[in-house]
Design a protein around this motif. Structure first.
Motif, short mmCIF file in Angstrom:
data_model
loop_
_atom_site.label_atom_id
_atom_site.label_comp_id
_atom_site.label_asym_id
_atom_site.label_seq_id
_atom_site.Cartn_x
_atom_site.Cartn_y
_atom_site.Cartn_z
N THR A 62 10.49 66.53 -31.29
CA THR A 62 9.74 66.57 -30.03
C THR A 62 8.56 65.59 -30.07
OG1 THR A 62 10.36 68.89 -29.75
CG2 THR A 62 8.51 68.08 -28.43
N VAL A 63 7.84 65.58 -31.18
CA VAL A 63 6.71 64.66 -31.32
C VAL A 63 7.18 63.20 -31.31
CG1 VAL A 63 4.88 63.90 -32.90
CG2 VAL A 63 5.23 66.33 -32.47
N CYS A 64 8.30 62.92 -31.98
CA CYS A 64 8.82 61.55 -32.00
C CYS A 64 9.27 61.09 -30.62
CB CYS A 64 9.98 61.44 -32.99
SG CYS A 64 9.46 61.40 -34.70
N ILE A 65 9.90 61.98 -29.89
CA ILE A 65 10.32 61.62 -28.53
C ILE A 65 9.10 61.33 -27.67
CG2 ILE A 65 11.40 62.53 -26.44
CD1 ILE A 65 13.44 63.91 -28.31
N ALA A 66 8.06 62.16 -27.80
CA ALA A 66 6.83 61.90 -27.04
C ALA A 66 6.20 60.58 -27.45
CB ALA A 66 5.84 63.05 -27.26
N LEU A 67 6.20 60.27 -28.75
CA LEU A 67 5.66 59.00 -29.24
C LEU A 67 6.44 57.82 -28.68
CD1 LEU A 67 3.84 57.42 -31.33
CD2 LEU A 67 5.80 57.63 -32.85
N LEU A 68 7.76 57.92 -28.67
CA LEU A 68 8.58 56.82 -28.16
C LEU A 68 8.38 56.62 -26.65
CD1 LEU A 68 11.79 57.40 -30.28
CD2 LEU A 68 10.16 55.52 -30.48
N VAL A 69 8.18 57.71 -25.93
CA VAL A 69 7.91 57.59 -24.48
C VAL A 69 6.57 56.91 -24.25
CG1 VAL A 69 7.41 58.94 -22.40
CG2 VAL A 69 9.41 59.50 -23.78
N ILE A 70 5.57 57.30 -25.04
CA ILE A 70 4.25 56.67 -24.92
C ILE A 70 4.32 55.19 -25.25
CG2 ILE A 70 1.93 56.60 -25.95
CD1 ILE A 70 2.14 59.68 -26.18
N ILE A 71 5.06 54.84 -26.30
CA ILE A 71 5.23 53.42 -26.66
C ILE A 71 5.92 52.66 -25.54
CG2 ILE A 71 6.47 51.87 -28.24
CD1 ILE A 71 5.83 53.87 -30.47
N PHE A 72 6.92 53.27 -24.93
CA PHE A 72 7.60 52.62 -23.81
C PHE A 72 6.63 52.32 -22.67
CE2 PHE A 72 9.66 53.18 -19.67
CZ PHE A 72 10.53 52.09 -19.69
N PHE A 73 5.80 53.31 -22.32
CA PHE A 73 4.84 53.11 -21.24
C PHE A 73 3.78 52.07 -21.60
CE2 PHE A 73 6.28 57.34 -19.58
CZ PHE A 73 6.81 56.84 -18.40
N LEU A 74 3.30 52.08 -22.84
CA LEU A 74 2.32 51.08 -23.26
C LEU A 74 2.93 49.68 -23.25
CD1 LEU A 74 0.48 52.86 -26.19
CD2 LEU A 74 -0.46 52.25 -23.96
N ASP A 75 4.16 49.57 -23.68
CA ASP A 75 4.85 48.28 -23.68
C ASP A 75 5.04 47.77 -22.26
OD1 ASP A 75 5.82 46.26 -25.21
OD2 ASP A 75 7.82 47.14 -25.48
N PHE A 77 3.21 48.64 -19.66
CA PHE A 77 1.88 48.34 -19.14
C PHE A 77 1.41 46.97 -19.61
CE2 PHE A 77 -2.76 48.48 -19.66
CZ PHE A 77 -3.13 48.68 -18.34
N ASN A 78 1.59 46.68 -20.90
CA ASN A 78 1.18 45.37 -21.42
C ASN A 78 1.96 44.24 -20.76
OD1 ASN A 78 -0.74 46.39 -23.12
ND2 ASN A 78 0.58 46.41 -24.92
N ALA A 79 3.25 44.43 -20.56
CA ALA A 79 4.06 43.40 -19.92
C ALA A 79 3.63 43.20 -18.47
CB ALA A 79 5.54 43.78 -19.98
N THR A 80 3.27 44.28 -17.80
CA THR A 80 2.82 44.17 -16.41
C THR A 80 1.49 43.43 -16.32
OG1 THR A 80 3.92 46.25 -15.90
CG2 THR A 80 2.27 45.50 -14.34
N ILE A 81 0.57 43.79 -17.19
CA ILE A 81 -0.73 43.13 -17.19
C ILE A 81 -0.57 41.64 -17.53
CG2 ILE A 81 -2.98 43.03 -18.37
CD1 ILE A 81 -2.64 45.33 -16.37
N TYR A 82 0.30 41.32 -18.45
CA TYR A 82 0.52 39.93 -18.84
C TYR A 82 1.11 39.13 -17.69
CZ TYR A 82 2.18 35.90 -21.50
OH TYR A 82 2.41 34.64 -21.97
N SER A 83 1.98 39.77 -16.93
CA SER A 83 2.66 39.03 -15.86
C SER A 83 1.85 38.95 -14.56
CB SER A 83 4.02 39.67 -15.57
OG SER A 83 3.86 40.98 -15.08
N VAL A 84 0.69 39.61 -14.50
CA VAL A 84 -0.13 39.56 -13.29
C VAL A 84 -0.61 38.14 -13.02
CG1 VAL A 84 -2.38 40.27 -12.33
CG2 VAL A 84 -0.85 41.97 -13.31
N GLY A 85 -0.89 37.40 -14.06
CA GLY A 85 -1.37 36.02 -13.89
C GLY A 85 -0.27 35.02 -13.61
N GLY A 86 0.93 35.49 -13.30
CA GLY A 86 2.03 34.57 -13.00
C GLY A 86 2.84 34.19 -14.22
#
Length: 126
Positions: free
Chosen positions: A36-49, A51-60
């Motif tokens: 259960t903890v690992c699944i939660a960790l992997l979901v959090i990593i997915f969202f952080l990944d 989020f980072n890709a979205t922020i990076y792509s904001v500048g075109g």
């Protein structure tokens, strides 16, 4: 009345390897909790990944570019992701192993059919 000279078993025969049954329930519980903890960790990593890709792509910029910065962002959580998958697989194996041992060894414990029922009056001393 005569006493019989033979021995009478007081309980059902126990399994040949009681140690496995002793550790099966904790393995089942620990496997479920860690999975259960690992699944939660992997979901959090997915969202952080994401989020980072979205922020990076904001500048075109595109996260799939061959630039060093884009590759660094894509590989930021690779270690945690791989570690999470490995620990998830190990915990799922412990969970399945514990469940399998408990299922196969069910009904081999001590026979509690000789226990007498105790009601409230007996406990209260009436």
């Amino acid at each position: 009345m005569e006493d019989s000279a033979g021995t009478q078993p007081s309980e059902q025969p126990r399994s040949s390897n009681p140690g496995m049954v002793k550790y099966a329930r904790p393995a089942l519980i620990a496997g479920a909790a860690v999975a259960t903890v690992c699944i939660a960790l992997l979901v959090i990593i997915f969202f952080l990944d994401t989020f980072n890709a979205t922020i990076y792509s904001v500048g075109g910029k595109d996260i799939q570019d061959a630039t060093d910065e884009a590759q660094d962002i894509r590989g930021l959580y690779n270690g945690a992701r791989v570690g999470g998958f490995i620990v998830l697989l190990i915990s799922l194996l412990a969970f399945v192993g514990g469940a399998l041992v408990l299922y196969l060894k069910r009904g081999t414990g001590p026979d509690n059919s000789g226990d007498e029922d105790v009601d409230f009056d007996d406990l209260a001393g009436r």
